[in-house]
Motif scaffolding. Structure first.
Motif, PDB file in Angstrom:
ATOM      1  N   GLU A 258      83.515 -15.772 -40.666  1.00  0.00           N
ATOM      2  CA  GLU A 258      84.818 -16.430 -40.738  1.00  0.00           C
ATOM      3  C   GLU A 258      84.623 -17.914 -41.010  1.00  0.00           C
ATOM      4  N   PHE A 259      85.627 -18.504 -41.651  1.00  0.00           N
ATOM      5  CA  PHE A 259      85.642 -19.932 -41.897  1.00  0.00           C
ATOM      6  C   PHE A 259      86.963 -20.499 -41.415  1.00  0.00           C
ATOM      7  N   LEU A 260      86.900 -21.759 -40.985  1.00  0.00           N
ATOM      8  CA  LEU A 260      88.087 -22.516 -40.608  1.00  0.00           C
ATOM      9  C   LEU A 260      88.287 -23.639 -41.610  1.00  0.00           C
ATOM     10  N   ALA A 261      89.531 -23.919 -41.923  1.00  0.00           N
ATOM     11  CA  ALA A 261      89.852 -25.028 -42.819  1.00  0.00           C
ATOM     12  C   ALA A 261      90.921 -25.888 -42.163  1.00  0.00           C
ATOM     13  N   TYR A 262      90.689 -27.201 -42.178  1.00  0.00           N
ATOM     14  CA  TYR A 262      91.673 -28.161 -41.681  1.00  0.00           C
ATOM     15  C   TYR A 262      92.208 -28.939 -42.875  1.00  0.00           C
ATOM     16  N   SER A 263      93.516 -29.039 -42.953  1.00  0.00           N
ATOM     17  CA  SER A 263      94.158 -29.800 -44.017  1.00  0.00           C
ATOM     18  C   SER A 263      94.687 -31.114 -43.461  1.00  0.00           C
ATOM     19  N   LYS A 264      94.281 -32.219 -44.085  1.00  0.00           N
ATOM     20  CA  LYS A 264      94.834 -33.521 -43.689  1.00  0.00           C
ATOM     21  C   LYS A 264      96.297 -33.618 -44.108  1.00  0.00           C
ATOM     22  N   VAL A 265      96.716 -32.804 -45.079  1.00  0.00           N
ATOM     23  CA  VAL A 265      98.101 -32.816 -45.546  1.00  0.00           C
ATOM     24  C   VAL A 265      99.022 -32.137 -44.539  1.00  0.00           C
ATOM     25  N   SER A 266      98.626 -30.945 -44.061  1.00  0.00           N
ATOM     26  CA  SER A 266      99.482 -30.205 -43.122  1.00  0.00           C
ATOM     27  C   SER A 266      99.166 -30.525 -41.661  1.00  0.00           C
ATOM     28  N   GLY A 267      97.951 -31.030 -41.399  1.00  0.00           N
ATOM     29  CA  GLY A 267      97.558 -31.325 -40.020  1.00  0.00           C
ATOM     30  C   GLY A 267      97.258 -30.079 -39.213  1.00  0.00           C
ATOM     31  N   LYS A 268      96.950 -28.957 -39.897  1.00  0.00           N
ATOM     32  CA  LYS A 268      96.720 -27.691 -39.209  1.00  0.00           C
ATOM     33  C   LYS A 268      95.387 -27.078 -39.622  1.00  0.00           C
ATOM     34  N   TRP A 269      94.860 -26.242 -38.717  1.00  0.00           N
ATOM     35  CA  TRP A 269      93.683 -25.425 -38.989  1.00  0.00           C
ATOM     36  C   TRP A 269      94.145 -24.031 -39.380  1.00  0.00           C
ATOM     37  N   ALA A 270      93.415 -23.385 -40.292  1.00  0.00           N
ATOM     38  CA  ALA A 270      93.683 -22.004 -40.675  1.00  0.00           C
ATOM     39  C   ALA A 270      92.348 -21.279 -40.785  1.00  0.00           C
ATOM     40  N   ARG A 271      92.362 -19.972 -40.571  1.00  0.00           N
ATOM     41  CA  ARG A 271      91.148 -19.166 -40.487  1.00  0.00           C
ATOM     42  C   ARG A 271      91.175 -18.054 -41.538  1.00  0.00           C
TER      43      ARG A 271
END
Length: 182
Positions: free
Chosen positions: A46-59
């Protein structure tokens, strides 16, 4: 199956040299672009991604029999995929949304992306799949020639046809180079 440490380390070293970053030794390894941070979950595919645009993490979870390696651009991260049965291509966009596209047929070939600041492009089994980070769209086209990838435009030129994919539209447009074509 997890990313091999040597492959991930080599990618981190490469991306560090062009603007990515990794935490101090002992901390988690991650890649960073202009809008994204991407890291692998320990002991998982699995990978996690954080977006500086949305301010959220997604998996996103990859199948156990697929080796996924992140390739970072400024506004998109695409994943090189290796396995006996690859069925879809995967990117994460600058909003932190995981975007996939199904292949016409599964492949056992390694799916290697070419990533620019706004585009991710894969050539798989005679088709070119392109993703626009600007509009969050995938599109694919049959290709009789290799794709040339720029920052915001992909072109495919063959003796009879030219095709272009723009990051502004997220769509391929093709035209014939024959005089008698309509």
């Amino acid at each position: 199956m997890n990313i091999q440490t040597s492959t991930f380390g080599a990618l981190l070293t490469f991306f560090l040299s062009i603007g990515g970053s990794a935490q101090e030794a002992g901390g988690p390894h991650y890649l960073q672009g202009e809008h994204l941070i991407v890291t692998q979950v320990k002991d998982a595919n699995e990978f996690l991604a954080y977006s500086k645009v949305s301010g959220k993490w997604a998996r996103h979870t990859f199948p156990d029999d697929v080796v996924a390696t992140p390739v970072m651009g400024d506004r998109v991260c695409a994943f090189q995929l290796e396995g006996e049965k690859i069925t879809e291509l995967v990117v994460v966009d600058r909003q932190g949304e995981w975007r996939t596209v199904k292949l016409l047929m599964s492949t056992g070939s390694t799916c290697v992306p070419v990533v620019s600041s706004a585009l991710a492009v894969f050539q798989v089994d005679g088709r070119v799949y392109a993703f626009s980070a600007d509009v969050g769209k995938w599109d694919a086209i049959d290709a009789a020639a290799p794709a040339a990838v720029g920052d915001d435009l992909v072109t495919i030129v063959s003796p009879d046809r030219i095709a272009a994919f723009s990051s502004a539209t997220g769509r391929w447009a093709a035209t014939s180079l024959r005089r008698d074509a309509k």
